[in-house]
Structures are given as structure tokens and as C-alpha cells.
Design an enzyme around this catalytic site. Structure first.
Site, PDB file in Angstrom:
ATOM      1  N   LEU A  83       0.847  -1.194   0.000  1.00 62.91           N
ATOM      2  CA  LEU A  83       0.000   0.000   0.000  1.00 62.91           C
ATOM      3  C   LEU A  83       0.881   1.242   0.000  1.00 62.91           C
ATOM      4  O   LEU A  83       1.040   1.920   0.999  1.00 62.91           O
ATOM      5  CB  LEU A  83      -0.946  -0.007   1.200  1.00 62.91           C
ATOM      6  CG  LEU A  83      -2.075  -1.017   1.162  1.00 62.91           C
ATOM      7  CD1 LEU A  83      -2.989  -0.858   2.367  1.00 62.91           C
ATOM      8  CD2 LEU A  83      -2.875  -0.906  -0.119  1.00 62.91           C
ATOM      9  N   HIS A  84       1.475   1.538  -1.155  1.00 67.52           N
ATOM     10  CA  HIS A  84       2.257   2.753  -1.321  1.00 67.52           C
ATOM     11  C   HIS A  84       1.298   3.903  -1.603  1.00 67.52           C
ATOM     12  O   HIS A  84       0.079   3.752  -1.472  1.00 67.52           O
ATOM     13  CB  HIS A  84       3.334   2.573  -2.403  1.00 67.52           C
ATOM     14  CG  HIS A  84       2.772   2.172  -3.738  1.00 67.52           C
ATOM     15  ND1 HIS A  84       2.337   3.090  -4.667  1.00 67.52           N
ATOM     16  CD2 HIS A  84       2.557   0.946  -4.290  1.00 67.52           C
ATOM     17  CE1 HIS A  84       1.888   2.452  -5.734  1.00 67.52           C
ATOM     18  NE2 HIS A  84       2.009   1.142  -5.535  1.00 67.52           N
ATOM     19  N   LEU A  85       1.815   5.037  -1.998  1.00 65.86           N
ATOM     20  CA  LEU A  85       1.003   6.255  -2.086  1.00 65.86           C
ATOM     21  C   LEU A  85      -0.223   6.140  -2.998  1.00 65.86           C
ATOM     22  O   LEU A  85      -1.320   6.550  -2.615  1.00 65.86           O
ATOM     23  CB  LEU A  85       1.878   7.430  -2.530  1.00 65.86           C
ATOM     24  CG  LEU A  85       1.217   8.798  -2.480  1.00 65.86           C
ATOM     25  CD1 LEU A  85       0.690   9.110  -1.088  1.00 65.86           C
ATOM     26  CD2 LEU A  85       2.203   9.865  -2.929  1.00 65.86           C
TER      27      LEU A  85
END
Length: 90
Positions: A14-16
Site C-alpha cells: 500500500l504505497h502512495l
């Protein structure tokens, strides 16, 4: 309160970008929506909260929804995880 566990399939976790997509979906609902990874619980309506959970590919997280529209919220949040945040596999 309703909950469901999901396994994160997003390659970079769950990156940006997926955190932003998750928050955008969650903000449509009145219910309190959280994600839990291990002992860490984060507000799913906050990009910084989601990023602070440090969710990686293969992690199992629990989605927790509580409020008037909790079932609908849980259904849509689980769906975005199952669909891989709109990224098609290479």
C-alpha cells in the site's frame, strides 16, 4: 461492526497511489473504517494513517467498518483489494 481479512496482492504494497485510492473510497462512507496489520490499527480515511501501517505484498490485513453504512463500506473496500487497485498483472 463488520470485519474481513484480505491478503494484499499489490506488488509494492500500500504505497502512495493505492493508499490514496483506498482513502478516496473510504471517505465516501459515514462509517469509521480502519485497517489492522498485526497490532497496528490505522484510519483508512487518512493517507498518512494507511502509509504508517507499512502494508507489503502478501500481508494479511483486517478491514474494520463500524457505522450506519458499514456493510456497504466493507464490501467496496474488500472489492478494491480483490481487484488489485485497478492494476492489471504484467
Amino acid at each position: 461492526m463488520v470485519t474481513q481479512s484480505v491478503v494484499v496482492t499489490e506488488l509494492a504494497g500500500l504505497h502512495l497511489r493505492p493508499a490514496g485510492m483506498l482513502c478516496e473510497i473510504c471517505l465516501k462512507y459515514e462509517s469509521k473504517i480502519q485497517i489492522r496489520k498485526g497490532t497496528h490499527t490505522a484510519n483508512a480515511k487518512s493517507v498518512l494513517g494507511v502509509l504508517s501501517a507499512r502494508v507489503q505484498e502478501g500481508d494479511e490485513i483486517e478491514i474494520i467498518c463500524e457505522g450506519a453504512d458499514e456493510k456497504e463500506a466493507l464490501e467496496e473496500v474488500v472489492k478494491i483489494f480483490q481487484e488489485g487497485f485497478g492494476v492489471s498483472p504484467s
